[in-house]
Design a protein around this motif. Sequence first.
Motif, PDB file in Angstrom:
ATOM      1  N   LEU A  11      -5.338   1.052   0.184  1.00 29.59           N
ATOM      2  CA  LEU A  11      -6.700   0.795  -0.187  1.00 29.59           C
ATOM      3  C   LEU A  11      -6.871  -0.642  -0.024  1.00 29.59           C
ATOM      4  CD1 LEU A  11      -9.169   1.792  -1.580  1.00 29.59           C
ATOM      5  CD2 LEU A  11      -8.005   1.966  -3.639  1.00 29.59           C
ATOM      6  N   GLU A  12      -6.108  -1.492  -0.357  1.00 33.07           N
ATOM      7  CA  GLU A  12      -6.385  -2.924  -0.276  1.00 33.07           C
ATOM      8  C   GLU A  12      -6.526  -3.407   1.292  1.00 33.07           C
ATOM      9  OE1 GLU A  12      -2.640  -4.824  -3.065  1.00 33.07           O
ATOM     10  OE2 GLU A  12      -3.370  -6.097  -1.564  1.00 33.07           O
ATOM     11  N   GLY A  13      -5.959  -2.513   2.005  1.00 26.91           N
ATOM     12  CA  GLY A  13      -6.471  -2.911   3.618  1.00 26.91           C
ATOM     13  C   GLY A  13      -7.958  -2.429   3.835  1.00 26.91           C
ATOM     14  N   ALA A  14      -8.182  -1.267   3.107  1.00 30.56           N
ATOM     15  CA  ALA A  14      -9.637  -0.768   3.350  1.00 30.56           C
ATOM     16  C   ALA A  14     -10.679  -1.767   2.582  1.00 30.56           C
ATOM     17  CB  ALA A  14      -9.643   0.634   2.748  1.00 30.56           C
ATOM     18  N   ARG A  18       1.470   2.257  -2.775  1.00 30.09           N
ATOM     19  CA  ARG A  18       0.181   3.049  -2.857  1.00 30.09           C
ATOM     20  C   ARG A  18      -1.003   2.382  -2.827  1.00 30.09           C
ATOM     21  NH1 ARG A  18       1.567   7.560  -7.715  1.00 30.09           N
ATOM     22  NH2 ARG A  18       3.315   8.759  -6.824  1.00 30.09           N
ATOM     23  N   ASN A  19      -0.908   0.957  -3.324  1.00 28.62           N
ATOM     24  CA  ASN A  19      -2.067   0.197  -3.211  1.00 28.62           C
ATOM     25  C   ASN A  19      -2.340  -0.355  -1.845  1.00 28.62           C
ATOM     26  OD1 ASN A  19      -3.345   0.415  -5.596  1.00 28.62           O
ATOM     27  ND2 ASN A  19      -2.626  -1.684  -6.595  1.00 28.62           N
ATOM     28  N   LEU A  28     -12.975  10.177  -1.968  1.00 26.52           N
ATOM     29  CA  LEU A  28     -11.755   8.764  -1.957  1.00 26.52           C
ATOM     30  C   LEU A  28     -10.427   9.549  -2.613  1.00 26.52           C
ATOM     31  CD1 LEU A  28     -11.175   6.147  -1.255  1.00 26.52           C
ATOM     32  CD2 LEU A  28     -12.266   5.493  -3.603  1.00 26.52           C
ATOM     33  N   ALA A  29     -10.475  10.411  -3.511  1.00 27.17           N
ATOM     34  CA  ALA A  29      -9.241  10.934  -4.295  1.00 27.17           C
ATOM     35  C   ALA A  29      -8.600  11.610  -3.218  1.00 27.17           C
ATOM     36  CB  ALA A  29      -9.466  11.739  -5.349  1.00 27.17           C
ATOM     37  N   ARG A  30      -9.074  12.409  -2.404  1.00 26.39           N
ATOM     38  CA  ARG A  30      -8.493  13.271  -1.481  1.00 26.39           C
ATOM     39  C   ARG A  30      -7.744  12.287  -0.299  1.00 26.39           C
ATOM     40  NH1 ARG A  30      -8.669  17.717   1.916  1.00 26.39           N
ATOM     41  NH2 ARG A  30      -9.753  18.863   0.194  1.00 26.39           N
ATOM     42  N   ARG A  31      -8.499  11.414   0.175  1.00 28.36           N
ATOM     43  CA  ARG A  31      -7.832  10.240   1.108  1.00 28.36           C
ATOM     44  C   ARG A  31      -6.861   9.497   0.323  1.00 28.36           C
ATOM     45  NH1 ARG A  31      -6.133   8.427   4.624  1.00 28.36           N
ATOM     46  NH2 ARG A  31      -7.174   7.134   6.586  1.00 28.36           N
ATOM     47  N   LEU A  32      -6.930   9.128  -0.652  1.00 30.47           N
ATOM     48  CA  LEU A  32      -5.730   8.308  -1.236  1.00 30.47           C
ATOM     49  C   LEU A  32      -4.650   9.276  -1.362  1.00 30.47           C
ATOM     50  CD1 LEU A  32      -7.786   6.469  -4.158  1.00 30.47           C
ATOM     51  CD2 LEU A  32      -6.678   5.498  -2.170  1.00 30.47           C
ATOM     52  N   ARG A  33      -4.893  10.707  -1.723  1.00 27.09           N
ATOM     53  CA  ARG A  33      -3.786  11.552  -2.052  1.00 27.09           C
ATOM     54  C   ARG A  33      -2.911  11.756  -0.557  1.00 27.09           C
ATOM     55  NH1 ARG A  33      -6.210  16.011  -3.212  1.00 27.09           N
ATOM     56  NH2 ARG A  33      -7.347  14.929  -5.181  1.00 27.09           N
ATOM     57  N   GLN A  34      -3.596  11.597   0.498  1.00 28.99           N
ATOM     58  CA  GLN A  34      -3.137  11.745   1.846  1.00 28.99           C
ATOM     59  C   GLN A  34      -2.093  10.437   1.976  1.00 28.99           C
ATOM     60  OE1 GLN A  34      -6.066  12.052   4.756  1.00 28.99           O
ATOM     61  NE2 GLN A  34      -6.697  14.095   4.293  1.00 28.99           N
ATOM     62  N   VAL A  41       3.590   1.073  -7.003  1.00 32.79           N
ATOM     63  CA  VAL A  41       2.401   0.769  -6.942  1.00 32.79           C
ATOM     64  C   VAL A  41       2.061  -0.109  -5.647  1.00 32.79           C
ATOM     65  CG1 VAL A  41       0.768  -0.936  -8.333  1.00 32.79           C
ATOM     66  CG2 VAL A  41       2.338   0.852  -9.792  1.00 32.79           C
ATOM     67  N   ARG A  66      -0.627   8.730  -0.005  1.00 33.58           N
ATOM     68  CA  ARG A  66       0.847   8.697  -0.862  1.00 33.58           C
ATOM     69  C   ARG A  66       1.620   9.893  -0.692  1.00 33.58           C
ATOM     70  NH1 ARG A  66      -1.692   9.975  -6.953  1.00 33.58           N
ATOM     71  NH2 ARG A  66      -1.727  12.113  -6.782  1.00 33.58           N
ATOM     72  N   ALA A 112     -13.331   6.196   2.055  1.00 34.32           N
ATOM     73  CA  ALA A 112     -12.685   7.537   2.575  1.00 34.32           C
ATOM     74  C   ALA A 112     -12.783   7.925   3.881  1.00 34.32           C
ATOM     75  CB  ALA A 112     -13.356   8.643   1.508  1.00 34.32           C
ATOM     76  N   ARG A 127      -8.292   2.703  -7.601  1.00 34.34           N
ATOM     77  CA  ARG A 127      -7.269   3.894  -7.346  1.00 34.34           C
ATOM     78  C   ARG A 127      -7.207   4.806  -8.623  1.00 34.34           C
ATOM     79  NH1 ARG A 127      -2.328   4.477  -7.667  1.00 34.34           N
ATOM     80  NH2 ARG A 127      -1.769   2.291  -8.275  1.00 34.34           N
ATOM     81  N   LEU A 148      -8.302  -8.636  -4.980  1.00 29.80           N
ATOM     82  CA  LEU A 148      -8.334  -7.668  -3.979  1.00 29.80           C
ATOM     83  C   LEU A 148      -7.259  -6.689  -4.426  1.00 29.80           C
ATOM     84  CD1 LEU A 148      -9.361  -6.436  -1.338  1.00 29.80           C
ATOM     85  CD2 LEU A 148      -7.599  -7.558  -0.132  1.00 29.80           C
ATOM     86  N   ALA A 204      -7.991  -2.765  -5.942  1.00 29.85           N
ATOM     87  CA  ALA A 204      -7.715  -1.728  -5.377  1.00 29.85           C
ATOM     88  C   ALA A 204      -6.949  -0.977  -6.369  1.00 29.85           C
ATOM     89  CB  ALA A 204      -6.825  -2.115  -4.449  1.00 29.85           C
ATOM     90  N   THR A 224     -10.396   6.342  -9.884  1.00 30.13           N
ATOM     91  CA  THR A 224     -11.002   7.480  -8.974  1.00 30.13           C
ATOM     92  C   THR A 224     -10.026   8.707  -9.420  1.00 30.13           C
ATOM     93  OG1 THR A 224     -11.332   6.151  -7.047  1.00 30.13           O
ATOM     94  CG2 THR A 224     -10.884   8.618  -6.479  1.00 30.13           C
ATOM     95  N   PHE A 225      -8.759   8.532  -9.590  1.00 30.15           N
ATOM     96  CA  PHE A 225      -8.007   9.688  -9.789  1.00 30.15           C
ATOM     97  C   PHE A 225      -8.114  10.259 -11.293  1.00 30.15           C
ATOM     98  CE2 PHE A 225      -4.748   8.374  -6.547  1.00 30.15           C
ATOM     99  CZ  PHE A 225      -4.941   9.246  -5.758  1.00 30.15           C
ATOM    100  N   ARG A 262     -12.641   6.207   6.624  1.00 30.14           N
ATOM    101  CA  ARG A 262     -11.708   5.471   7.453  1.00 30.14           C
ATOM    102  C   ARG A 262     -11.053   6.059   8.466  1.00 30.14           C
ATOM    103  NH1 ARG A 262     -10.786  -0.616   6.579  1.00 30.14           N
ATOM    104  NH2 ARG A 262      -8.667  -0.224   7.332  1.00 30.14           N
ATOM    105  N   ASN A 288      -3.860  20.014   3.739  1.00 26.79           N
ATOM    106  CA  ASN A 288      -2.576  19.478   3.992  1.00 26.79           C
ATOM    107  C   ASN A 288      -1.510  20.266   3.248  1.00 26.79           C
ATOM    108  OD1 ASN A 288      -2.904  16.702   5.326  1.00 26.79           O
ATOM    109  ND2 ASN A 288      -4.088  16.107   3.439  1.00 26.79           N
TER     110      ASN A 288
END
Lengths: 149, 149
Positions: A121-124, A117-118, A27-33, A114, A35, B147, B21, B13, B17, B24-25, B149, B67
Motif C-alpha cells: 500500500l505504501e508503494g501505491a 502488509r503495509n 480496496l479491501a479485496r485488493r489488500l487481502r490479495q 505490519v 497479504r 485497488a 489499511r 506515507l 498506509a 478499510t478492513f 493497480r 482466490n
Amino acid sequence: MTPATSTPTRIDLSAAASDLRMATFRLARRLRQERAVDTMSDGQFAVLAALKINGPHTLTELAERENVTAPSMNRTVNCLEDSGWLSRTADASDRRKVILSATDAGRAVVDETVRRRNAWLEGALADFSPRQLAVLAEAADLMRTVADR
Amino acid sequence: MTPATSTPTRIDLSAAASDLRMATFRLARRLRQERAVDTMSDGQFAVLAALKINGPHTLTELAERENVTAPSMNRTVNCLEDSGWLSRTADASDRRKVILSATDAGRAVVDETVRRRNAWLEGALADFSPRQLAVLAEAADLMRTVADR
DNA sequence: TATTGTTATACTCTATAACTATA
DNA sequence: TATAGTTATAGAGTATAACAATA
C-alpha cells in the motif's frame, strides 16, 4: 450552509455512500490479495497486535474485544503461546484470572507483519501528492468513526 | 525534495498506509454485517454479486476471481444452487464447461443487500459536514485507483 | 495429454455445552 | 451462586488428492 447547497448535499450523500461502499470493498479485496502470503491467521495477528499496542489482557477481555467466544479465543491464545509469541501469567489479586502478554518475539512479529502488509500500500500511495495523502488520512479517520457506530 | 521534507513525507506515507489499511478492513467488516439474508455467508454473497454484476462465469473463473480452489468454489456454488439463487447450464461449444448464472431470486437478494448497506452507510454519513463528505468522495476515488493497480 | 468439473477426505476456525477452580 | 478459564465435541469453510468427462 446556504439553501443552494442543501439540495445537492442530499444527492451527494447517496452518491457518496455508494461510492465509498464500493471503493471500500474493492480496496479491501485488493489488500487481502497482497497479504495472502502471511503465515499467521488474521485472528492470531489481531490478538497479538492488540496485546502489543494496548498491553496485557485477560482471556475474556480479548474475546469480547475480538467478538469471539472464550473457547475460540482460548484456542487462538494456545496457538500463539505454542509459537512463543504470547505468555500466560497468573493474576495475583484474583487467581481465577490469567494475564496474557505479548513476548519480545511476539512484538517483533507484529512489527514485521505490519511492515510487510503495509509495504504494498505504501508503494501505491507513493504516487499521490501530500494533499491527496492528507485527504486519505482524514478519510481513514472518518471511516473508522463510521465503522465503530 | 530537500532532506528536510523528504523524511517527514516518508513517515507520513507509512502512517497513512497503515491508517488507511486498518480503516478499510474495519469499514468493510462493518458493512458486510448488513445483509438481506442471514443464512448466506460472505463468500456466497461475493460470488452471487459477481455473477449479477459481471454476468455468467465458469467455475474456474469464479475460483480464480475469489482466490479459492475449484473444489472450494464448487461447494459454495452448490449451496447457492440449493437455495435457488444460482443455476448451472451446459456450455454448448465446450461440453467440459458449466455456465453459472444468478437467478432472478439471486439478483433480487443482491439488490436488497446492496440497498441495505447503502441505507446504513447513508445514515452514518448524515452526521458529516459537506466538507467531510467531499473528503470521503475524493478518498473513494483515490482508493479505487489504488485497488485497480 | 491437458483442461474442466467433481468427489473424497482432512485441517482450521468458530461455536455450544459441560467441567474445574476461585470469588 | 456467579465468574474466569478450560476441555470436549460439532459445524462451517477451505485445502489437497484423486477421478470422470471432454478437448
